[in-house]
Design a protein around this motif. Sequence first.
Motif, mmCIF file in Angstrom:
data_model
loop_
_atom_site.group_PDB
_atom_site.id
_atom_site.type_symbol
_atom_site.label_atom_id
_atom_site.label_comp_id
_atom_site.label_asym_id
_atom_site.label_seq_id
_atom_site.Cartn_x
_atom_site.Cartn_y
_atom_site.Cartn_z
ATOM 1 N N TYR A 133 -28.831 -35.316 39.295
ATOM 2 C CA TYR A 133 -27.711 -34.545 38.739
ATOM 3 C C TYR A 133 -27.569 -33.235 39.689
ATOM 4 C CZ TYR A 133 -27.968 -37.589 34.641
ATOM 5 O OH TYR A 133 -27.795 -38.696 33.912
ATOM 6 N N HIS A 134 -26.426 -32.977 39.855
ATOM 7 C CA HIS A 134 -26.056 -31.678 40.583
ATOM 8 C C HIS A 134 -24.969 -31.024 39.837
ATOM 9 C CE1 HIS A 134 -25.848 -29.059 43.984
ATOM 10 N NE2 HIS A 134 -24.279 -29.163 44.264
ATOM 11 N N VAL A 135 -24.981 -29.594 39.871
ATOM 12 C CA VAL A 135 -24.055 -28.937 38.808
ATOM 13 C C VAL A 135 -24.004 -27.832 39.807
ATOM 14 C CG1 VAL A 135 -23.806 -27.676 36.788
ATOM 15 C CG2 VAL A 135 -25.469 -29.510 36.860
ATOM 16 N N PRO A 136 -22.802 -28.037 40.535
ATOM 17 C CA PRO A 136 -22.054 -26.768 41.173
ATOM 18 C C PRO A 136 -21.137 -25.818 40.372
ATOM 19 C CG PRO A 136 -21.361 -28.854 42.008
ATOM 20 C CD PRO A 136 -21.840 -29.250 40.498
ATOM 21 N N LEU A 137 -21.091 -24.690 40.770
ATOM 22 C CA LEU A 137 -20.322 -23.611 39.934
ATOM 23 C C LEU A 137 -19.575 -22.717 41.205
ATOM 24 C CD1 LEU A 137 -19.666 -22.127 37.244
ATOM 25 C CD2 LEU A 137 -21.496 -20.557 37.901
ATOM 26 N N LEU A 138 -18.369 -22.636 40.735
ATOM 27 C CA LEU A 138 -17.397 -21.802 41.840
ATOM 28 C C LEU A 138 -16.865 -20.739 40.713
ATOM 29 C CD1 LEU A 138 -15.080 -24.849 42.551
ATOM 30 C CD2 LEU A 138 -16.883 -24.076 43.848
ATOM 31 N N ARG A 191 -19.513 -32.349 37.831
ATOM 32 C CA ARG A 191 -20.881 -33.024 38.213
ATOM 33 C C ARG A 191 -20.575 -33.433 39.839
ATOM 34 N NH1 ARG A 191 -24.077 -38.486 36.509
ATOM 35 N NH2 ARG A 191 -25.865 -38.002 38.156
ATOM 36 N N GLY A 192 -21.491 -32.958 40.553
ATOM 37 C CA GLY A 192 -21.525 -33.058 41.895
ATOM 38 C C GLY A 192 -22.452 -34.354 42.291
ATOM 39 N N SER A 193 -22.603 -34.509 43.595
ATOM 40 C CA SER A 193 -23.544 -35.141 44.020
ATOM 41 C C SER A 193 -24.726 -34.812 44.950
ATOM 42 C CB SER A 193 -22.762 -36.338 44.815
ATOM 43 O OG SER A 193 -22.034 -35.841 46.032
#
Length: 110
Positions: free
Chosen positions: A93-98, A108-110
């Motif tokens: 699980y990848h949680v990006p934040l802009l 949800r990123g990769s």
Amino acid sequence: MNTLSSHVLDTTSGKPAAGIELTLTLPNGEVLTGKTDADGRFKDWPSVSNEGFAAGQYTLRFHCKPYLEAHHGKSFYPFIDITFELENNGGHYHVPLLISPFGYSSYRGS
């Protein structure tokens, strides 16, 4: 096995957001902490178990105010909480934040 990482990008400057404190609240209430690296990334959570992160609801808090005030002079958000749910054997699980001083987005990123 579930693993978790995050990446914070400053959309105003177009650069990674380094040095942002992170707080991860686990389903059982335990709290883990971290800080984004020079590339705005973090993945080195203390080992929760040999099986990685358990299924359940998590909250990842990004303490963005100090960063945004230092780089842009203002921050509407003192912190940003993202609550998400991990499934059994959901993988990575990848949680990006802009972020910007007056807005944010996540997915949800990769």
